[in-house]
Design a protein around this motif. Structure first.
Motif, PDB file in Angstrom:
ATOM      1  N   ALA A 694       4.180  11.364   4.636  1.00 14.52           N
ATOM      2  CA  ALA A 694       4.467   9.930   4.540  1.00 14.52           C
ATOM      3  C   ALA A 694       4.316   9.236   5.885  1.00 14.52           C
ATOM      4  N   LEU A 695       4.315   9.992   6.978  1.00 11.56           N
ATOM      5  CA  LEU A 695       4.218   9.405   8.318  1.00 11.56           C
ATOM      6  C   LEU A 695       2.791   9.427   8.858  1.00 11.56           C
ATOM      7  N   LEU A 696       1.834   9.908   8.041  1.00  6.35           N
ATOM      8  CA  LEU A 696       0.435   9.952   8.463  1.00  6.35           C
ATOM      9  C   LEU A 696      -0.291   8.673   8.077  1.00  6.35           C
ATOM     10  N   LEU A 697      -0.937   8.039   9.036  1.00  6.87           N
ATOM     11  CA  LEU A 697      -1.773   6.875   8.743  1.00  6.87           C
ATOM     12  C   LEU A 697      -3.083   7.382   8.159  1.00  6.87           C
ATOM     13  N   SER A 698      -3.059   7.572   6.834  1.00  9.25           N
ATOM     14  CA  SER A 698      -4.207   8.193   6.187  1.00  9.25           C
ATOM     15  C   SER A 698      -4.214   7.820   4.708  1.00  9.25           C
ATOM     16  N   GLU A 699      -5.341   7.352   4.217  1.00  7.33           N
ATOM     17  CA  GLU A 699      -5.478   7.081   2.783  1.00  7.33           C
ATOM     18  C   GLU A 699      -5.249   8.349   1.990  1.00  7.33           C
ATOM     19  N   THR A 700      -5.821   9.444   2.486  1.00  6.93           N
ATOM     20  CA  THR A 700      -5.699  10.721   1.768  1.00  6.93           C
ATOM     21  C   THR A 700      -4.245  11.112   1.601  1.00  6.93           C
ATOM     22  N   ALA A 701      -3.446  10.993   2.672  1.00  6.01           N
ATOM     23  CA  ALA A 701      -2.046  11.413   2.618  1.00  6.01           C
ATOM     24  C   ALA A 701      -1.280  10.595   1.577  1.00  6.01           C
ATOM     25  N   GLN A 702      -1.444   9.262   1.606  1.00  2.70           N
ATOM     26  CA  GLN A 702      -0.699   8.424   0.656  1.00  2.70           C
ATOM     27  C   GLN A 702      -1.151   8.667  -0.782  1.00  2.70           C
ATOM     28  N   ARG A 703      -2.419   8.841  -0.977  1.00  5.03           N
ATOM     29  CA  ARG A 703      -2.932   9.040  -2.341  1.00  5.03           C
ATOM     30  C   ARG A 703      -2.518  10.403  -2.893  1.00  5.03           C
ATOM     31  N   VAL A 704      -2.494  11.429  -2.016  1.00  3.00           N
ATOM     32  CA  VAL A 704      -2.036  12.749  -2.462  1.00  3.00           C
ATOM     33  C   VAL A 704      -0.566  12.685  -2.842  1.00  3.00           C
ATOM     34  N   LEU A 705       0.228  11.973  -2.059  1.00  7.22           N
ATOM     35  CA  LEU A 705       1.650  11.828  -2.394  1.00  7.22           C
ATOM     36  C   LEU A 705       1.818  11.159  -3.757  1.00  7.22           C
ATOM     37  N   MET A 706       1.032  10.108  -4.016  1.00  6.70           N
ATOM     38  CA  MET A 706       1.151   9.423  -5.304  1.00  6.70           C
ATOM     39  C   MET A 706       0.724  10.324  -6.460  1.00  6.70           C
ATOM     40  N   ASP A 707      -0.389  11.031  -6.287  1.00  4.99           N
ATOM     41  CA  ASP A 707      -0.827  11.947  -7.338  1.00  4.99           C
ATOM     42  C   ASP A 707       0.232  13.001  -7.607  1.00  4.99           C
TER      43      ASP A 707
END
Length: 781
Positions: A694-707
């Motif tokens: 959640a602290l990574l400025l990354s589209e991948t990180a946020q999208r993986v968290l949502m999935d």
């Protein structure tokens, strides 16, 4: 004239017998070599096993026909004070029969005879005495050599050998027998011959009595004989004489200086030059010490540097400095005017470290500003404390041994109190020695007393803690990365890009992941099976590193790589391994044929992370190669408990880096490992992984968290939506439209804490109010 010739012949016969006996004794005493360069002690070689051409030649003697025992000279045991043990006829016959049956290959009878000898109650010392009194040492050695591989009897034969060697040590080191042997030096020719042989066997343990005889000004004959004997004992006499030298009176100091010069071993240089430069030393002794020092080849004019160099040799465990490397204990000597020269036995495992501490202390006594001496002291003290802990060696100060192995302050106290610079120097010694356990101890010390500048700034051309990021053992790499990350340096340093990947690699630390690079599929499968058998849980194979990287999960770090192939292909593979993110720090085992082995060994001899081994190696040798390349002080595979500890620490440090917005460490380097861990972890670990993502400025990180949140069970769903909310508040909406639609649908079908968490995520995403109105107006199900 005839009488004169007869007497001359008799004298010549006696002298010849004495010469042959003394020569035999010296030849069998391998520890005192003639080369005055402190060579490593050598194990005695086994005599060649000869098949008896005539079995009758090895028939045991009949005790009734040969009275037992007579001393070697023919004198009875009752008149020989050095032969207190009289074997029974049955014991002598059992030993004779045992050796006979071993030599003719009768395992059952040999076993029965050895067991009968043991059942008689004979002690180890008595076995050794019986062998000497019967004069059958050579026959025993031939029997032991032949019996080591004898089916059915090898175990008992090995026990006989062990007991004989133990008995030989006990007999030769018996204080009463040594004292009697010293007195025998001033006796008849026969007494002198027997005494010299026994004192040679006693080695260092004969020095206290010989030194006392050397000091005896009233018996010059005995004093001269003792001086000659000390010189014959050679290397083994050096340590006790050096311990006594500073405390002797001037007359005896001169004598000992001359003896040490005659012995010729450079390890006495520090003690002799220390005496020469001591202000309390008398002029005549100073002159004698300087003569001895020059004769030993000493050139340094600094006593502190001499002791420091000796301390480093002890720390490096130079074989020539260990008096009895195969004994369970070695002796540390001391001298006082009341008790004379005395020794205290300590475990051989910590002998070198204890002597390094002693020598470093002497160096510091002469130069209290010597950082090198202090670093050696700290390194040796830490290593000794590790060995004592692992071997469960007590350090009670109530015993003499305990006082040698402990002090008022712990090893950790001196290490931390000395500061980060000294701990870094000690860590450098550990790296140079490829000492995994000491390296980890030094890293723990640096975690307690090191700041960012002290940890990453080069010191005398090197940064030991930074070097640990490339160390073969992955525990060392990880622990060094933790310390460096926690220091949050503000300036770049060499290998700084490795810190975050090394931390992230521990998120999947259970077991061990290895790789095999080989030309043929058959070789790849064979090596993979051998790695599995050695404890490597998962093995990925391929013809090149790029093929292997394609099979690895995102962020996976290789713990070990085995390479097999032609010389050119192996060189290319190693170069690729060192340039790859997945294997830049991986230990490598090169499997090669005999033709290329020497070439590879020379080429990679300075890289401790590469081990070269023959393809024909046995499984045991292959395991040794894997352990050699990977350090493996704590075992090749990391245990479940260790893994849990490392994962928790890794996540805590990664979170700290992410929250600090470090200008040096890029938390995004851990993204692939965190994403992989999110799908394989559970419970608190999963929550921690999500918290870092959640602290990574990354589209991948946020999208993986949502999935993950959308597909999770009710247990994890609320936690994951809260992580999505954290990411959204920090970086805004980075989700795709279909993910938002899925979130809206989930909110409509859920309630309670999960709905509340999903609502927080919905609001944090900054969606227009129309989206909320849609939720209000949505039909109830």
């Amino acid at each position: 004239m005839f009488d004169y010739l007869l007497r001359s012949f008799s004298i010549f016969s006696v002298l010849l017998a004495v010469t042959l006996t003394a020569t035999s004794a010296l030849a069998s005493y391998t520890i005192g070599a003639d080369d005055p360069t402190d060579p490593p002690a050598e194990e005695p070689t086994d005599p060649p096993a000869e098949e008896p051409t005539d079995p009758s030649a090895e028939e045991p003697t009949d005790p009734s026909a040969e009275p037992m025992p007579e001393a070697a000279s023919g004198a009875s045991a009752e008149t020989d004070p050095l032969a207190p043990f009289v074997a029974t006829a049955a014991q002598a016959r059992d030993l004779d029969l045992a050796l006979h049956y071993v030599l003719i290959g009768n395992a059952d009878m040999a076993k029965a005879s050895i067991q009968a000898l043991f059942n008689s109650g004979i002690t180890d010392e008595q076995i050794a005495q019986l062998v000497d009194e019967k004069g059958i040492r050579e026959k025993l050695e031939r029997s032991l050599t032949r019996g080591r591989g004898m089916d059915g009897a090898a175990e008992l034969i090995a026990e006989l050998e062990s007991r004989f060697l133990a008995g030989t040590r006990l007999t030769s080191r018996n204080a009463l027998r040594i004292e009697e042997a010293v007195q025998g030096l001033g006796g008849s020719m026969r007494q002198e011959m027997v005494s010299r042989q026994r004192l040679l066997a006693a080695g260092a343990f004969a020095v206290p009595a010989l030194l006392k005889a050397l000091e005896d000004a009233k018996n010059l004959k005995l004093a001269n004989a003792a001086r000659s004997m000390l010189i014959e004992i050679k290397r083994l006499a050096v340590d006790p004489l050096c311990a006594a030298l500073p405390e002797l009176d001037p007359s005896n100091q001169r004598k000992v200086c001359d003896v040490l010069a005659e012995i010729g071993y450079p390890s006495s240089q520090a003690c002799i030059f220390g005496l020469a430069t001591d202000p309390k030393t008398t002029p005549d002794v100073r002159a004698a010490a300087l003569r001895a020092y020059a004769r030993l080849g000493g050139t340094s004019q600094d006593a502190a540097s001499q002791y420091t160099a000796l301390a480093r040799r002890y720390f490096d465990q130079s074989p020539s400095l260990i008096p009895y490397p195969s004994d369970p204990e070695n002796v540390v000597w001391s001298y006082d005017n009341r008790n004379g020269l005395a020794g205290v036995g300590i475990p051989t495992a910590v002998y070198c470290e204890t002597m390094a501490i002693h020598s470093a202390t002497e160096a510091l006594r002469r130069d209290a500003t010597s950082e090198l001496a202090l670093a050696i002291y700290v390194a040796a003290d830490l290593r000794r404390s590790v060995f004592m802990r692992l071997l469960n060696i007590g350090d009670s100060s109530e015993s003499n041994e305990g006082s040698l192995l402990s002090s008022r302050y712990s090893a950790e106290f001196f290490a931390t109190a000395s500061g980060a610079r000294i701990a870094q120097m000690a860590l450098g010694f550990a790296i140079d020695a490829n000492d995994v356990l000491l390296a980890r101890e030094c890293i723990r010390v640096l975690a307690a007393n090191g700041n960012a500048s002290a940890l990453v700034s080069p010191m005398s051309g090197r940064s030991p803690l930074v070097e640990c990021l490339l160390f073969a053992d992955r525990r060392v790499r990880f622990e060094a990365a933790v310390v460096l990350a926690k220091s949050l340096p503000n300036t770049t340093f060499q290998q700084d890009i490795l810190v975050v990947p090394v931390l992230a690699s521990m998120l999947q630390s259970v077991g061990m992941t290895g790789a095999v690079i080989a030309t043929t599929e058959e070789d790849r499968q064979s090596l993979a099976m051998r790695m599995n058998s050695a404890g490597v849980g998962k093995v990925v194979t391929g013809s090149s590193l790029s093929e292997i990287d394609g099979k690895l999960p995102p962020g996976q770090i290789l713990d070990l790589v085995v390479v097999q192939g032609a010389r050119s292909s192996v060189g290319d593979a190693i170069q690729a391994i060192r340039l790859s993110r997945s294997s830049a720090t991986s230990p490598i085992v090169v499997m090669t044929n005999g033709t290329d082995a020497a070439t590879f060994s020379l080429e990679y001899e300075n890289d401790s992370r590469i081990s070269v081994f023959l393809s024909s190696a046995t499984d045991e040798q292959f395991l040794a190669a894997l352990e050699s390349a990977s350090g493996a002080a704590g075992g090749i595979a990391i245990s479940t408990d260790e893994s849990a500890q490392y994962i928790d620490e890794s996540l805590a440090v990664l979170r700290m880096i992410a929250e600090s917005s470090s200008p040096i460490f890029d938390i995004r380097d851990a993204e692939a490992s965190l994403v992989a861990a999110l799908s394989t972890s559970s419970g608190s670990v999963k929550a921690s992984v999500a918290g870092v993502l959640a602290l990574l400025l990354s589209e991948t990180a946020q999208r993986v968290l949502m999935d993950s949140a959308l597909s999770a069970t009710s247990e994890d769903q609320a936690m994951l939506f809260m992580s999505v909310a954290t990411s959204a508040r920090k970086f805004g909406n980075l989700l795709q439209p279909h993910q938002i639609e899925s979130l809206r649908s989930l909110i409509q079908t859920t309630s309670g804490s999960t709905a509340n968490a999903a609502g927080q995520a919905f609001g944090a995403l900054g969606l227009p109010t129309s989206e909320v109105i849609k939720l209000i107006l949505a039909p109830k199900e």
